[in-house]
Scaffold this motif. Structure first.
Motif, mmCIF file in Angstrom:
data_model
loop_
_atom_site.group_PDB
_atom_site.id
_atom_site.type_symbol
_atom_site.label_atom_id
_atom_site.label_comp_id
_atom_site.label_asym_id
_atom_site.label_seq_id
_atom_site.Cartn_x
_atom_site.Cartn_y
_atom_site.Cartn_z
ATOM 1 N N ALA A 1 10.588 12.124 1.219
ATOM 2 C CA ALA A 1 10.139 10.776 1.603
ATOM 3 C C ALA A 1 8.630 10.642 1.386
ATOM 4 N N HIS A 2 7.886 11.679 1.692
ATOM 5 C CA HIS A 2 6.435 11.698 1.479
ATOM 6 C C HIS A 2 6.121 11.515 -0.011
ATOM 7 N N ILE A 3 6.791 12.288 -0.865
ATOM 8 C CA ILE A 3 6.574 12.199 -2.308
ATOM 9 C C ILE A 3 6.858 10.775 -2.791
ATOM 10 N N VAL A 4 7.985 10.236 -2.383
ATOM 11 C CA VAL A 4 8.401 8.925 -2.879
ATOM 12 C C VAL A 4 7.501 7.815 -2.345
ATOM 13 N N ALA A 5 7.028 7.941 -1.125
ATOM 14 C CA ALA A 5 6.123 6.922 -0.570
ATOM 15 C C ALA A 5 4.828 6.852 -1.372
ATOM 16 N N TRP A 6 4.309 7.999 -1.787
ATOM 17 C CA TRP A 6 3.096 7.990 -2.599
ATOM 18 C C TRP A 6 3.392 7.463 -4.000
ATOM 19 N N LYS A 7 4.578 7.735 -4.522
ATOM 20 C CA LYS A 7 4.965 7.144 -5.803
ATOM 21 C C LYS A 7 5.068 5.622 -5.665
ATOM 22 N N GLU A 8 5.570 5.181 -4.533
ATOM 23 C CA GLU A 8 5.696 3.747 -4.296
ATOM 24 C C GLU A 8 4.316 3.082 -4.270
ATOM 25 N N PRO B 1 18.942 9.482 7.652
ATOM 26 C CA PRO B 1 19.693 10.552 6.983
ATOM 27 C C PRO B 1 19.162 10.812 5.569
ATOM 28 N N ALA B 2 19.447 12.000 5.090
ATOM 29 C CA ALA B 2 18.996 12.406 3.757
ATOM 30 C C ALA B 2 19.476 11.430 2.686
ATOM 31 N N ARG B 3 20.682 10.895 2.829
ATOM 32 C CA ARG B 3 21.202 9.978 1.801
ATOM 33 C C ARG B 3 20.324 8.722 1.679
ATOM 34 N N ASP B 4 19.718 8.271 2.785
ATOM 35 C CA ASP B 4 18.807 7.126 2.727
ATOM 36 C C ASP B 4 17.542 7.470 1.949
ATOM 37 N N TYR C 1 16.322 5.782 -1.517
ATOM 38 C CA TYR C 1 14.943 5.292 -1.617
ATOM 39 C C TYR C 1 14.290 5.873 -2.870
ATOM 40 N N HIS C 2 14.444 7.168 -3.084
ATOM 41 C CA HIS C 2 13.891 7.834 -4.257
ATOM 42 C C HIS C 2 14.416 7.203 -5.539
ATOM 43 N N ARG C 3 15.711 7.011 -5.619
ATOM 44 C CA ARG C 3 16.306 6.447 -6.831
ATOM 45 C C ARG C 3 15.815 5.031 -7.100
ATOM 46 N N SER C 4 15.707 4.219 -6.055
ATOM 47 C CA SER C 4 15.265 2.835 -6.258
ATOM 48 C C SER C 4 13.802 2.774 -6.697
ATOM 49 N N VAL C 5 12.956 3.617 -6.114
ATOM 50 C CA VAL C 5 11.542 3.635 -6.516
ATOM 51 C C VAL C 5 11.415 4.133 -7.952
#
Length: 135
Positions: free
Chosen positions: A34-41, A81-84, A88-92
């Motif tokens: 989630a941290h990685i993806v938030a910074w990508k976002e 949950p991990a699936r969320d 999130y990762h896939r959508s970003v």
């Protein structure tokens, strides 16, 4: 991520978030993702702004130290949950690819810094290697 699966993403990451954590925080691999993806976002917002979209930055994060921002991200995602997090990762990732394809070549000719695009490449790779693949 497929190799880890939901169970693997729920495993603890020793030492991750140490500067931002309180004694009650227990970062899991999904929190690292989630941290990685938030910074990508965040980079995605920058790309969209370059496309003249009126993209606003995350007001809750504005003016905060990196450690404080990481704490906010942890609190946002820790109970999900991990699936969320994977969704999130896939959508970003899809949105980043779309935004990058829409930018003209002249955008990429600019050299923003020697680290660009750090949050899309280097930062993500470092966390993936140290927190997701570190078994």
């Amino acid at each position: 991520m497929r190799r880890l699966g939901a169970k693997g993403l729920d495993e603890p990451v020793p030492g991750f978030g140490a500067r931002a954590r309180t004694k009650r925080e227990r970062w899991r691999r999904k929190d690292s993702l989630a941290h990685i993806v938030a910074w990508k976002e965040h980079v995605l917002r920058t790309l969209r702004r370059a496309l003249s979209h009126k993209e606003r930055f995350d007001e809750e994060m504005r003016g905060k130290s990196v450690d404080a921002q990481n704490r906010i991200l942890y609190l946002r995602w820790r109970r999900r949950p991990a699936r969320d997090v994977v969704a999130y990762h896939r959508s970003v990732q899809r949105a980043i690819r779309k935004a990058m394809r829409a930018l003209p070549p002249v955008y990429y000719a600019k050299r923003f810094s020697s680290l660009w695009p750090y949050d899309l490449a280097g930062h993500s790779t470092w966390h993936r290697e140290h927190h997701l693949e570190n078994e």
